[in-house]
Design a protein around this motif. Structure first.
Motif: not given
Length: 408
Positions: A177, A240-241
């Protein structure tokens, strides 16, 4: 793109006569490309592209096709070993071919291609696993796939060790992230070489790990950045992740700084001698002739100064290449070469502006005038790209001259 099914001619060994090699290179190019001195060309002094997405993609695709053709014919990976599709020749052969190729009108080598071929491929050869080498090197050398750098961040540009993108263990993989910025060609790349912080408790030059990231992975978003010279070659990349398998990790856990320094070393060498962008001395001579100022003492002095620094840069690149070919680890040559190059970009732009005066300010349709604004607007960018001029001076002072480190 896939390799052709025709047999590739076997390469001569390193003892091949250089003049015969030069003749063979010229014959191969002559059969495929028009010569620069006979082809009609529009004046183009851009350093960063001012193109829409489709036009830039078309430019990249043409460069990829040419790179694949060069590699398949034995002229695109001259110093690489045979196992990677190269010829195992010397840096001298590479310089000779580059010099001959400049005589011909070739498809432009976009910086996305340079990053893939000149930065990421050699980094993986030096530090990648056997799987990385088998999976990526041939594909990257032929540009069947492209790779961007995911290094800089909004809060960590030249201070790469200050990055904050996190890579956290998640079972057998890693969950990443964070945000990257100034990633050239990210919107056209299949892969990205990422540096992330894997141990926030470690000293900042430690605790980082490198990964290969598929750019179409869930959780990866690319947003182009509009540049002052036009175009959107640069990008922001948001992660993001994003879940990466551990096999995509490059080097050992915590060795991200080593991977970054290796890539940046190749980048400084590339910026110092491989990137062919903007105007040069030959363009200045042509401009002075068209303006009828070739007898001007000031103009001749400016052109001579630019030529001296171009020649100094070429000699530095040759020295760097010979050291690398001999197995030595070059010191600060890449930083010096990059400074010489970026300063000369400014020198060439200043000379063109002084020659043209007010004619550089507006696009009146007069050839070889307003086109120079692309050089003037782009030149400052390369004083940042690949490590800012200030960082290069720190490297030269601290690592080359042994001066005390700047207070951190």
């Amino acid at each position: 793109m896939t390799a052709p099914e025709i047999p590739i001619e076997t390469a001569p060994d390193a003892a091949e006569d250089l003049r015969a090699f030069e003749a063979a290179s010229r014959a191969w190019l002559e059969a495929r490309l028009p010569r620069r001195d006979t082809a009609e060309q529009d004046a183009n002094y851009s350093i960063f592209h001012n193109l829409g997405h489709d036009d830039e993609k078309a430019l990249i695709d043409a460069g990829r096709a040419w790179q694949a053709e060069r590699v398949d014919a034995g002229f695109g990976a001259l110093t690489w070993a045979h196992e990677w599709g190269g010829r195992g020749l010397s840096a001298s052969h590479e310089r000779i071919y580059a010099g001959v190729e400049r005589e011909y009108l070739t498809p432009e080598r976009h910086e996305n291609i340079l990053v893939t071929v000149e930065l990421v491929a050699p980094t993986l050869l030096e530090l990648g696993s056997d799987w990385h080498k088998e999976r990526f090197i041939r594909s990257f050398l032929r540009t069947d796939e492209l790779c961007c750098q995911l290094f800089s961040e909004p809060g960590a540009g030249s201070d790469l060790a200050g990055l904050s993108t996190r890579a956290v263990r998640d079972g057998e993989g890693w969950r990443v992230t964070g945000q990257k910025v100034w990633s050239s060609g990210a919107q056209f790349s299949e892969w990205g070489l990422l540096i992330a912080r894997s141990d926030p408790a470690a000293p900042k030059h430690k605790g980082m790990t490198a990964f290969m990231v598929p750019m179409d992975l869930e959780g990866v978003e690319v947003r182009p950045i509009r540049q002052m010279s036009g175009g959107s070659t640069f990008n922001e990349v948001f992660l993001t992740d994003a879940l990466l398998p551990d096999e995509y990790r490059v080097g050992e856990v915590g060795d991200g700084w080593k991977v970054a320094l290796t890539t940046l070393g190749f980048e400084r060498q590339s910026s110092a001698g491989i990137v062919d962008a903007g105007g040069n001395t030959a363009d200045l001579i042509r401009l002075a002739a068209s303006l009828g100022i070739t007898e001007s003492a000031d103009g001749r002095g400016r052109i001579a100064e630019c030529h001296i620094y171009e020649r100094a840069q070429a000699l530095m690149v040759a020295r760097y290449s010979e050291l690398e070919q001999a197995g030595a680890v070059p010191g600060v040559e890449g930083s010096i070469g990059k400074l010489v190059w970026t300063q000369n970009l400014k020198r060439v732009g200043d000379a063109a502006a002084s020659f043209l005066g007010h004619r550089i300010l507006a696009d009146t349709g007069e050839a070889d005038t307003f086109a120079w604004t692309q050089h003037l607007l782009g030149a400052p960018g390369y004083r940042i790209a690949g490590g800012s001029d200030e960082i290069q001076r720190n490297i030269i002072g601290e690592r080359g001259l042994g001066l005390p480190r700047e207070p951190r």
